[in-house]
Design a protein around this motif. Sequence first.
Motif, mmCIF file in Angstrom:
data_model
loop_
_atom_site.group_PDB
_atom_site.id
_atom_site.type_symbol
_atom_site.label_atom_id
_atom_site.label_comp_id
_atom_site.label_asym_id
_atom_site.label_seq_id
_atom_site.Cartn_x
_atom_site.Cartn_y
_atom_site.Cartn_z
ATOM 1 N N ILE A 68 29.213 41.725 49.305
ATOM 2 C CA ILE A 68 30.056 42.849 48.882
ATOM 3 C C ILE A 68 31.103 42.377 47.882
ATOM 4 N N ALA A 69 31.742 41.234 48.181
ATOM 5 C CA ALA A 69 32.770 40.692 47.286
ATOM 6 C C ALA A 69 32.185 40.318 45.931
ATOM 7 N N LEU A 70 30.981 39.732 45.927
ATOM 8 C CA LEU A 70 30.341 39.352 44.664
ATOM 9 C C LEU A 70 30.025 40.590 43.832
ATOM 10 N N SER A 71 29.537 41.639 44.493
ATOM 11 C CA SER A 71 29.240 42.880 43.773
ATOM 12 C C SER A 71 30.493 43.465 43.140
ATOM 13 N N ILE A 72 31.588 43.485 43.904
ATOM 14 C CA ILE A 72 32.847 44.018 43.386
ATOM 15 C C ILE A 72 33.344 43.175 42.221
ATOM 16 N N THR A 73 33.261 41.851 42.358
ATOM 17 C CA THR A 73 33.718 40.955 41.293
ATOM 18 C C THR A 73 32.959 41.221 40.006
ATOM 19 N N PHE A 74 31.641 41.319 40.119
ATOM 20 C CA PHE A 74 30.798 41.510 38.950
ATOM 21 C C PHE A 74 31.012 42.880 38.302
ATOM 22 N N VAL A 75 30.940 43.943 39.090
ATOM 23 C CA VAL A 75 31.013 45.296 38.534
ATOM 24 C C VAL A 75 32.414 45.627 38.034
ATOM 25 N N VAL A 76 33.436 45.370 38.862
ATOM 26 C CA VAL A 76 34.812 45.692 38.467
ATOM 27 C C VAL A 76 35.242 44.835 37.288
ATOM 28 N N GLY A 77 34.860 43.547 37.299
ATOM 29 C CA GLY A 77 35.202 42.683 36.171
ATOM 30 C C GLY A 77 34.596 43.187 34.877
ATOM 31 N N PHE A 78 33.353 43.632 34.953
ATOM 32 C CA PHE A 78 32.693 44.180 33.767
ATOM 33 C C PHE A 78 33.382 45.450 33.284
ATOM 34 N N PHE A 79 33.822 46.279 34.232
ATOM 35 C CA PHE A 79 34.300 47.619 33.896
ATOM 36 C C PHE A 79 35.783 47.704 33.552
ATOM 37 N N ALA A 80 36.587 46.706 33.898
ATOM 38 C CA ALA A 80 38.049 46.840 33.872
ATOM 39 C C ALA A 80 38.609 47.373 32.554
ATOM 40 N N THR A 81 38.181 46.828 31.426
ATOM 41 C CA THR A 81 38.721 47.317 30.154
ATOM 42 C C THR A 81 38.313 48.772 29.904
ATOM 43 N N ALA A 82 37.064 49.092 30.261
ATOM 44 C CA ALA A 82 36.594 50.468 30.075
ATOM 45 C C ALA A 82 37.346 51.429 30.988
ATOM 46 N N GLY A 83 37.813 50.927 32.144
ATOM 47 C CA GLY A 83 38.611 51.764 33.030
ATOM 48 C C GLY A 83 39.921 52.163 32.390
ATOM 49 N N ALA A 84 40.639 51.182 31.835
ATOM 50 C CA ALA A 84 41.900 51.475 31.149
ATOM 51 C C ALA A 84 41.663 52.379 29.948
ATOM 52 N N ALA A 85 40.510 52.189 29.286
ATOM 53 C CA ALA A 85 40.170 53.043 28.143
ATOM 54 C C ALA A 85 39.896 54.475 28.561
ATOM 55 N N GLY A 86 39.891 54.728 29.883
ATOM 56 C CA GLY A 86 39.765 56.095 30.366
ATOM 57 C C GLY A 86 40.853 56.999 29.812
ATOM 58 N N VAL A 87 41.982 56.403 29.420
ATOM 59 C CA VAL A 87 43.040 57.188 28.767
ATOM 60 C C VAL A 87 42.484 57.860 27.515
ATOM 61 N N ASP A 88 41.799 57.075 26.709
ATOM 62 C CA ASP A 88 41.253 57.611 25.463
ATOM 63 C C ASP A 88 40.146 58.635 25.733
ATOM 64 N N PHE A 89 39.339 58.380 26.757
ATOM 65 C CA PHE A 89 38.312 59.358 27.122
ATOM 66 C C PHE A 89 38.960 60.644 27.623
ATOM 67 N N GLY A 90 40.066 60.498 28.378
ATOM 68 C CA GLY A 90 40.748 61.657 28.922
ATOM 69 C C GLY A 90 41.305 62.576 27.849
#
Length: 465
Positions: free
Chosen positions: A226-248
């Motif tokens: 579970i921890a490995l999955s979170i590390t991989f997916v969240v690490g990949f997504f983090a910048t795109a998450g913050a960019a949610g401002v621009d999508f919003g």
Amino acid sequence: MSNGTLPSYLSMAKANPPTNRAPWYKNTAPTYAGIFLWFVFWSQAPSGGSAIPGGTLSQGVGVALLGLVIAAVLCHFLFYYVPGMLGLKTGLPLYVVGSAQYGTQGGFLMPGFLMGALQFGWLGVNAYFSSQALAPLVGGSAAAVKVLAVLWALLAAFVGLKGIQYVAKVATFLPLIPILILVVLLAKTIGGIGDFDGQKLVAAQTVAASPAAAPAAAGLDFLGVIALSITFVVGFFATAGAAGVDFGTASRDAKDVQMGGLVGIAVAIIVAGGAAILIAAGAFGQSGQAALNPADTGFMGRIMGSEGAGKIMGLLLAIAAFPSACFSSFIAANSFKTVLPKVNPFISVGIGAAVSILLAVTGWAGNAAGVFTVIGASFGPICGAMLVDYYLSGQKWSGPRQGVNMAGWISWAVGFVVGIAPLVGIANIPAAPLMAFIVGAVVYFVLAKAGMQPPVVAMPAVQSK
């Protein structure tokens, strides 16, 4: 401080009007889904971006898929939703909204400049993996592959700087390529899923890595997967998450923000990553081949029964990846133009492209786990601070804060150290990108309550909903 004394990037900011906004299925969802259809994401899902024997499949298919689902839900609700709502309510881009958490002066660098700088890291990753996919075209020559990586990065940087509008037109259809390849590979391997055994995979990969190793290696336990999955997916997504401002800023209402994230992020992660996990498991169940990268040309060739077919698929995946390389360059160029308006963009982007090339040709960009850890450590605390600030401000944007907001900067520094700790050997922190988010959020909350936030500066022209 009056509006007239604001830095130009704030005083000249204009909100995206409602007339320029569209439904979630026309902008947010397909754009985010395209990120997860990039083969660099889903090809790492079975291994978790690591060299750990068994990867996310150590405890079987069910646990691997559960870890993916948990990570997908975290990405939507913790890393994307609040930035998306801030973009919706203000109509303003990330580098402006971030001035609340980091100040009118501090926001100059965080998150705007950081977002731009890290995009060149993604360009390096794209150049590395795409050149590897194109390797059969040059006979697999290591020197020729490095040349391909250099040319790939330079061309993407140039197009991102000058011609992104042309790439955007083609990019509308290119995501169909990885979808088709995933469907074909899944159809070819689905019969072997029932014969998959996680412990046999762990043993096979352990012996493959070290012939003298005992074949009874245990692999990761349930929580480790579970921890490995979170590390991989969240690490990949983090910048795109913050960019949610621009999508919003392109969303019409809260439903658009919510649905865009649920479909474009959560569902896309589960579908693309889940398909890759099933393909790897099915392939091992059928043949006993202990390989976990479904986008590898050799892997695809074995499944298709033809080395040539694998090479063609690799070429198609590389072509489909080129627009994302251009978009990374485009985002970086826009960030640098904003925060470094007096610097010729060809110079700033050129320097960034040189860094991308260095990362690609040295192979460092191929260390997916390391890249995802750095990204997660950098943007996890930013997303955490945004979430806390949003709710402390009554679920709206507070407005820019004067000077440097030490609550934001300190929380980022502490969160970054926590997130980067496993990579530099300080401590083995599980799910480090998520922990960076949590620590950043908690520290920001404590410091904000302690009065370390400077006063808000009025922006009369901008009304937060």
